[in-house]
Design an enzyme around this catalytic site. Structure first.
Site, PDB file in Angstrom:
ATOM      1  N   GLU A 164       9.379  -4.822  -0.047  1.00 14.99           N
ATOM      2  CA  GLU A 164       9.397  -5.082   1.397  1.00 14.99           C
ATOM      3  C   GLU A 164       8.511  -6.289   1.713  1.00 14.99           C
ATOM      4  O   GLU A 164       7.395  -6.375   1.227  1.00 14.99           O
ATOM      5  CB  GLU A 164       8.903  -3.833   2.141  1.00 14.99           C
ATOM      6  CG  GLU A 164       8.981  -3.946   3.633  1.00 14.99           C
ATOM      7  CD  GLU A 164      10.347  -4.448   4.085  1.00 14.99           C
ATOM      8  OE1 GLU A 164      11.360  -3.789   3.778  1.00 14.99           O
ATOM      9  OE2 GLU A 164      10.415  -5.515   4.729  1.00 14.99           O
ATOM     10  N   LYS A 223       7.569  -9.843  -5.676  1.00 18.97           N
ATOM     11  CA  LYS A 223       6.781  -9.316  -4.559  1.00 18.97           C
ATOM     12  C   LYS A 223       5.303  -9.682  -4.722  1.00 18.97           C
ATOM     13  O   LYS A 223       4.673 -10.193  -3.792  1.00 18.97           O
ATOM     14  CB  LYS A 223       6.967  -7.793  -4.472  1.00 18.97           C
ATOM     15  CG  LYS A 223       6.089  -7.118  -3.448  1.00 18.97           C
ATOM     16  CD  LYS A 223       6.344  -7.576  -2.029  1.00 18.97           C
ATOM     17  CE  LYS A 223       5.207  -7.221  -1.115  1.00 18.97           C
ATOM     18  NZ  LYS A 223       5.371  -7.653   0.259  1.00 18.97           N
ATOM     19  N   CYS A 279      -2.781  -5.395   1.609  1.00 16.02           N
ATOM     20  CA  CYS A 279      -1.999  -5.827   0.442  1.00 16.02           C
ATOM     21  C   CYS A 279      -2.435  -7.098  -0.269  1.00 16.02           C
ATOM     22  O   CYS A 279      -2.381  -7.142  -1.492  1.00 16.02           O
ATOM     23  CB  CYS A 279      -0.530  -5.929   0.831  1.00 16.02           C
ATOM     24  SG  CYS A 279       0.142  -4.294   1.148  1.00 16.02           S
TER      25      CYS A 279
HETATM   26  P1  NAD Z   1       0.600   3.918   3.792  1.00 15.03           P
HETATM   27  O1  NAD Z   1      -0.648   4.400   3.162  1.00 15.03           O
HETATM   28  O2  NAD Z   1       0.611   3.546   5.230  1.00 15.03           O
HETATM   29  O3  NAD Z   1       1.736   5.036   3.601  1.00 15.03           O
HETATM   30  C1  NAD Z   1       1.983   5.694   2.402  1.00 15.03           C
HETATM   31  C2  NAD Z   1       2.294   7.150   2.722  1.00 15.03           C
HETATM   32  O4  NAD Z   1       2.742   7.791   1.523  1.00 15.03           O
HETATM   33  C3  NAD Z   1       1.106   7.964   3.214  1.00 15.03           C
HETATM   34  O5  NAD Z   1       1.389   8.479   4.508  1.00 15.03           O
HETATM   35  C4  NAD Z   1       0.939   9.069   2.168  1.00 15.03           C
HETATM   36  O6  NAD Z   1       0.562  10.323   2.730  1.00 15.03           O
HETATM   37  C5  NAD Z   1       2.325   9.148   1.597  1.00 15.03           C
HETATM   38  N1  NAD Z   1       2.378   9.737   0.252  1.00 15.03           N
HETATM   39  C6  NAD Z   1       1.634   9.414  -0.838  1.00 15.03           C
HETATM   40  N2  NAD Z   1       2.008  10.147  -1.881  1.00 15.03           N
HETATM   41  C7  NAD Z   1       2.993  10.967  -1.466  1.00 15.03           C
HETATM   42  C8  NAD Z   1       3.792  11.945  -2.107  1.00 15.03           C
HETATM   43  N3  NAD Z   1       3.635  12.220  -3.415  1.00 15.03           N
HETATM   44  N4  NAD Z   1       4.714  12.594  -1.380  1.00 15.03           N
HETATM   45  C9  NAD Z   1       4.884  12.315  -0.080  1.00 15.03           C
HETATM   46  N5  NAD Z   1       4.166  11.386   0.588  1.00 15.03           N
HETATM   47  C10 NAD Z   1       3.237  10.711  -0.105  1.00 15.03           C
HETATM   48  O7  NAD Z   1       1.096   2.695   2.909  1.00 15.03           O
HETATM   49  P2  NAD Z   1       2.003   1.458   3.366  1.00 15.03           P
HETATM   50  O8  NAD Z   1       1.177   0.432   4.049  1.00 15.03           O
HETATM   51  O9  NAD Z   1       3.230   1.971   4.037  1.00 15.03           O
HETATM   52  O10 NAD Z   1       2.380   0.842   1.954  1.00 15.03           O
HETATM   53  C11 NAD Z   1       3.287   1.500   1.087  1.00 15.03           C
HETATM   54  C12 NAD Z   1       3.682   0.535  -0.019  1.00 15.03           C
HETATM   55  O11 NAD Z   1       4.362  -0.589   0.546  1.00 15.03           O
HETATM   56  C13 NAD Z   1       2.514  -0.050  -0.809  1.00 15.03           C
HETATM   57  O12 NAD Z   1       2.907  -0.199  -2.150  1.00 15.03           O
HETATM   58  C14 NAD Z   1       2.305  -1.408  -0.181  1.00 15.03           C
HETATM   59  O13 NAD Z   1       1.763  -2.330  -1.096  1.00 15.03           O
HETATM   60  C15 NAD Z   1       3.715  -1.807   0.176  1.00 15.03           C
HETATM   61  N6  NAD Z   1       3.836  -2.754   1.294  1.00 15.03           N
HETATM   62  C16 NAD Z   1       3.081  -2.585   2.415  1.00 15.03           C
HETATM   63  C17 NAD Z   1       3.254  -3.453   3.498  1.00 15.03           C
HETATM   64  C18 NAD Z   1       2.448  -3.307   4.748  1.00 15.03           C
HETATM   65  O14 NAD Z   1       2.580  -4.149   5.620  1.00 15.03           O
HETATM   66  N7  NAD Z   1       1.637  -2.296   4.921  1.00 15.03           N
HETATM   67  C19 NAD Z   1       4.206  -4.466   3.424  1.00 15.03           C
HETATM   68  C20 NAD Z   1       4.968  -4.602   2.271  1.00 15.03           C
HETATM   69  C21 NAD Z   1       4.784  -3.724   1.205  1.00 15.03           C
HETATM   70  C1  UGA Z   2       1.519  -9.778   4.285  1.00 13.93           C
HETATM   71  C2  UGA Z   2       2.734 -10.670   4.045  1.00 13.93           C
HETATM   72  O1  UGA Z   2       2.791 -11.679   5.054  1.00 13.93           O
HETATM   73  C3  UGA Z   2       4.023  -9.850   4.062  1.00 13.93           C
HETATM   74  O2  UGA Z   2       5.132 -10.686   3.723  1.00 13.93           O
HETATM   75  C4  UGA Z   2       3.907  -8.709   3.040  1.00 13.93           C
HETATM   76  O3  UGA Z   2       5.055  -7.897   3.096  1.00 13.93           O
HETATM   77  C5  UGA Z   2       2.680  -7.878   3.362  1.00 13.93           C
HETATM   78  O4  UGA Z   2       1.503  -8.728   3.333  1.00 13.93           O
HETATM   79  C6  UGA Z   2       2.431  -6.796   2.369  1.00 13.93           C
HETATM   80  O5  UGA Z   2       2.897  -6.857   1.253  1.00 13.93           O
HETATM   81  O6  UGA Z   2       1.712  -5.893   2.785  1.00 13.93           O
HETATM   82  P1  UGA Z   2       0.362  -8.703   6.416  1.00 13.93           P
HETATM   83  O7  UGA Z   2      -0.778  -8.504   5.491  1.00 13.93           O
HETATM   84  O8  UGA Z   2       0.851  -7.543   7.190  1.00 13.93           O
HETATM   85  O9  UGA Z   2       1.625  -9.255   5.602  1.00 13.93           O
HETATM   86  O10 UGA Z   2       0.011  -9.846   7.469  1.00 13.93           O
HETATM   87  P2  UGA Z   2      -0.118 -11.443   7.358  1.00 13.93           P
HETATM   88  O11 UGA Z   2       0.485 -12.025   8.556  1.00 13.93           O
HETATM   89  O12 UGA Z   2       0.381 -11.938   6.059  1.00 13.93           O
HETATM   90  O13 UGA Z   2      -1.682 -11.671   7.455  1.00 13.93           O
HETATM   91  C7  UGA Z   2      -2.548 -11.286   6.396  1.00 13.93           C
HETATM   92  C8  UGA Z   2      -3.949 -11.772   6.675  1.00 13.93           C
HETATM   93  O14 UGA Z   2      -4.016 -13.199   6.532  1.00 13.93           O
HETATM   94  C9  UGA Z   2      -4.445 -11.483   8.098  1.00 13.93           C
HETATM   95  O15 UGA Z   2      -5.793 -11.074   8.043  1.00 13.93           O
HETATM   96  C10 UGA Z   2      -4.311 -12.814   8.798  1.00 13.93           C
HETATM   97  O16 UGA Z   2      -5.220 -12.968   9.855  1.00 13.93           O
HETATM   98  C11 UGA Z   2      -4.615 -13.777   7.670  1.00 13.93           C
HETATM   99  N1  UGA Z   2      -4.045 -15.124   7.891  1.00 13.93           N
HETATM  100  C12 UGA Z   2      -2.713 -15.298   7.943  1.00 13.93           C
HETATM  101  C13 UGA Z   2      -4.908 -16.197   8.021  1.00 13.93           C
HETATM  102  O17 UGA Z   2      -6.133 -16.055   7.958  1.00 13.93           O
HETATM  103  N2  UGA Z   2      -4.387 -17.446   8.224  1.00 13.93           N
HETATM  104  C14 UGA Z   2      -3.046 -17.666   8.293  1.00 13.93           C
HETATM  105  O18 UGA Z   2      -2.634 -18.821   8.478  1.00 13.93           O
HETATM  106  C15 UGA Z   2      -2.193 -16.556   8.154  1.00 13.93           C
END
Ligand code: NAD
Ligand code: UGA
Length: 465
Positions: A164, A223, A279
Site C-alpha cells: 500500500e 515498497k 513507516c
Molecule cells: P496498525 O497498527 O494501525 O494496524 C494493524 C492492526 O493489526 C492492529 O489494529 C492490530 O490489532 C491488528 N493485528 C495484529 N495482529 C493481528 C492478528 N494476528 N489478528 C488480527 N488482528 C491483528 O498498522 P497500520 O499503520 O495499518 O500498518 C499496517 C501495515 O501496513 C504495516 O506493515 C505498515 O508498514 C504498512 N503500511 C502502513 C501505512 C500507513 O500509512 N500507516 C501505509 C502503507 C503501508
Molecule cells: C509515507 C509515504 O508517503 C506513503 O507512500 C507510504 O505508503 C507510507 O509512508 C507508509 O508506508 O506508511 P506517510 O508517512 O503517511 O506516508 O506520510 P508522508 O506524507 O510521506 O510524510 C512522512 C513524514 O515526512 C511526515 O512527518 C512529513 O511531515 C515529512 N515530510 C514530508 C517532510 O518533512 N518534508 C516533505 O517534503 C514531505
C-alpha cells in the site's frame, strides 16, 4: 463490473486495513468485505454509530464508511469466521521494528504476520488467495507459503504481494486515485489467475495502465524502496537546511530552484523538523538490515545515513530552541502546536514532536501542548513510552490543552510542530503580544527562518536571525 472474488477478509483494522477495505467496499458493491482485528476496542470504534468516533481520522473517510458499512463492509473480531468465508484474505497487520533478539532495533518484527498465516492455514477449508498488504521484507511470501502448506490440507493457496502506498492525511484521495497499484504474483498460470483476480478488483476504479504487475520479490522490495527514496529526499533537503542556516541561503528558495528541474521534481522537498510516521524509519531500518544480512555492508551504510540525518535534524531543532532561549529553558513555558506526525491525521507514531518534547523536558522546560486531533492520553502515552522519566514527572511537566490560546499565553516560546492549516489562521500578532518577552516562535516546518510564519504575515522573531 462483476468480480470473480465475492468475499474478502482483511486481517488488521488499522490505518491501512480500515481505509483500504472501506474504499474497496465502496467501489465494489458486489464484494462482501469483512475487516477483522483482535483489538475489540478498535472494532467497536469502527462500528460506532457516531462516525466521529471512528478510530482513525482521515479526511473523507467517514463518508466512505457511511456509504458502505452494513451494506457490504463489515468490521468484526471474529477472525476465523471471516477467513473461512473469504476467497481472498488480506494481511494488513502491523510490522514494527523488532524490540528484542536478533535484528533488535533494525529488522521488521514479523510475528503478527506469521500468526495470520498460521491462522489462515488452520481455518481454511477452501482455496484462498492470500494478499500481503503489510509492508514486508523481500522474500516474506516464501515463509508465508511454507506455513500455509505445512497443515497439509487439500487446499490451494496463492500468495500475492500488494503493498500500500497511501499516505496518512490523504489516505482516501490516495486510494481513490492512486499513482499506481502494484501486484506481485507467481509467474505460472495459477499465479497469474490470482494476480488478475486482484487486478480486476482495482480496475473497478483505477485505470488498467496504472496497475503494475511484477514478480513477488520485486513487489515486496519496491515498497521498501519507495519509502526509502521518499525519506531520502526529506533528509537531503534537511541536510541542506543546516547549511543554509550557516550560509544565509534560503532552503525554500533552493527547493524551488532545484524542484523546477523535471529530473528532480518539486515534491517531498520541504525542510522540516524531521520526518515522522510509523513507516519511513521502520522501513529504512529494515532495508539496511536486509542489505547487511546479504553481506552488502556499503548498501546498508548508504541508506542508514537517511536515518542518521533525520535524528540529527530533530536534535538540532530542539537544541536551537534552547540556544535561542539564552541556553536555558528550565522552568520556562514552551507551547508546542501540533503533536501528530503530519497534518490531517491523529497518528502520532514517531512524530518529531515527541523527540523534541523529550529533549526540552530533559532541560526541565514546562510544555503546553495543543493538537486539533490528538487526545491528551496519547500525548502522555507517547512520552511514557520513551521511558526517559517517570509517568508522574511527565504529567507534572506537560499540560495538554484544548484551547491553543491557553498553550501560548505568556509562553516564552511557541514551537509549531505540525503544519495543521488551522495554525495559519491564527492572529499571530496577537499571539506574539500575549507572550513573555523576548518571545520566540519556532516553525517546525522550516527550521531555517520560520518562513511558514512569514507566509501568514507574522513578523517572525528568533531563530537564526
Ligand atoms: P496498525 O497498527 O494501525 O494496524 C494493524 C492492526 O493489526 C492492529 O489494529 C492490530 O490489532 C491488528 N493485528 C495484529 N495482529 C493481528 C492478528 N494476528 N489478528 C488480527 N488482528 C491483528 O498498522 P497500520 O499503520 O495499518 O500498518 C499496517 C501495515 O501496513 C504495516 O506493515 C505498515 O508498514 C504498512 N503500511 C502502513 C501505512 C500507513 O500509512 N500507516 C501505509 C502503507 C503501508
Ligand atoms: C509515507 C509515504 O508517503 C506513503 O507512500 C507510504 O505508503 C507510507 O509512508 C507508509 O508506508 O506508511 P506517510 O508517512 O503517511 O506516508 O506520510 P508522508 O506524507 O510521506 O510524510 C512522512 C513524514 O515526512 C511526515 O512527518 C512529513 O511531515 C515529512 N515530510 C514530508 C517532510 O518533512 N518534508 C516533505 O517534503 C514531505
Amino acid at each position: 463490473m462483476s468480480h470473480t472474488i465475492k468475499n474478502i477478509a482483511c486481517i488488521g483494522a488499522g490505518y491501512v486495513g480500515g481505509p483500504t477495505m472501506a474504499v474497496i467496499a465502496e467501489k465494489c458493491p458486489d464484494i462482501k468485505v469483512t475487516v477483522v482485528d483482535v483489538n475489540e476496542k478498535r472494532i467497536a470504534a469502527w462500528n460506532d454509530e457516531n462516525l466521529d468516533n471512528l478510530p482513525i481520522y482521515e479526511p473523507g473517510l467517514k463518508e466512505v464508511v457511511k456509504g458502505a458499512r452494513g451494506r457490504n463492509l463489515f468490521f468484526s473480531t471474529d477472525v476465523d469466521a471471516a477467513i473461512d468465508a473469504a476467497e481472498m484474505v488480506f494481511i494488513s497487520v502491523n510490522t514494527p521494528t523488532k524490540t528484542y533478539g536478533v535484528g533488535k532495533g533494525m529488522a521488521a518484527d514479523l510475528k503478527y504476520v506469521e500468526l495470520c498465516a498460521r491462522q489462515i492455514a488452520r481455518v481454511a477449508n477452501t482455496d484462498k488467495i492470500v494478499v500481503e498488504k503489510s509492508t514486508l521484507p523481500v522474500r516474506t511470501a516464501q515463509s508465508i507459503r511454507t506455513i500455509l502448506k505445512a497443515e497439509g490440507k487439500a487446499v490451494n493457496f496463492q500468495v500475492l504481494s500488494n503493498p500500500e502506498f497511501l499516505a496518512e492525511g490523504t489516505a482516501v484521495a490516495d486510494l481513490h486515485q492512486p499513482d499506481r497499484v502494484l501486484i506481485g504474483g507467481d509467474q505460472d498460470a495459477a499465479g497469474q489467475r490470482a494476480v488478475n483476480a486482484l487486478a480486476d478488483i482495482y480496475a473497478g476504479w483505477v485505470s488498467r495502465d496504472r496497475i503494475i504487475t511484477t514478480n513477488v520479490w520485486s513487489s515486496e522490495l519496491s515498497k521498501l524502496t519507495a519509502n526509502a527514496f521518499l525519506a531520502q529526499r526529506v533528509s537531503s533537503i534537511n541536510a541542506l537546511s543546516a547549511l543554509c542556516e550557516k550560509s544565509g541561503a534560503d532552503v525554500e528558495e533552493i527547493a524551488r530552484a532545484i524542484g523546477r528541474d523535471s529530473r528532480i521534481g518539486s515534491k517531498f522537498m520541504k525542510a522540516s523538523v524531521g520526518f515522522g510516521g510509523s513507516c519511513f524509519q521502520k522501513d529504512i531500518l529494515n532495508l539496511v538490515y536486509i542489505a547487511r544480512s546479504y553481506g552488502l555492508t556499503e548498501v546498508g551504510d548508504y541508506w542508514e545515513q537517511v536515518i542518521v540525518m533525520n535524528d540529527y535534524q530533530k536534535r538540532r531543532f530542539a537544541a536551537n530552541i534552547v540556544n535561542q532561549l539564552f541556553n536555558t529553558v528550565s522552568g520556562k513555558k514552551i507551547a508546542m502546536l501540533g503533536w501528530a506526525f503530519k497534518k490531517d491525521t491523529n497518528d502520532t507514531r514517531e512524530s518529531a514532536a515527541i523527540y523534541v518534547a523529550d529533549y526540552l523536558l530533559n532541560e526541565q522546560a514546562e510544555l503546553f501542548i495543543y493538537d486539533p486531533k490528538v487526545k491528551p492520553e496519547q500525548v502522555y502515552a507517547d512520552l511514557d513510552y520513551l521511558n526517559t522519566r517517570s509517568e508522574s514527572e511527565n504529567r507534572r511537566l506537560v499540560t495538554v490543552v484544548n484551547q491553543p490560546g491557553d498553550a501560548m499565553k505568556e509562553a516564552h516560546a511557541v514551537a509549531v510542530m505540525t503544519e495543521w492549516d488551522v495554525f495559519k489562521t491564527y492572529d499571530w500578532q496577537k499571539v506574539y503580544d500575549d507572550m513573555k518577552k523576548p518571545a520566540f516562535v519556532f516553525d517546525g516546518r522550516n527550521i531555517l527562518d520560520g518562513s511558514g510564519l512569514k507566509e501568514i504575515g507574522f513578523m517572525y522573531q528568533g531563530i537564526g536571525r
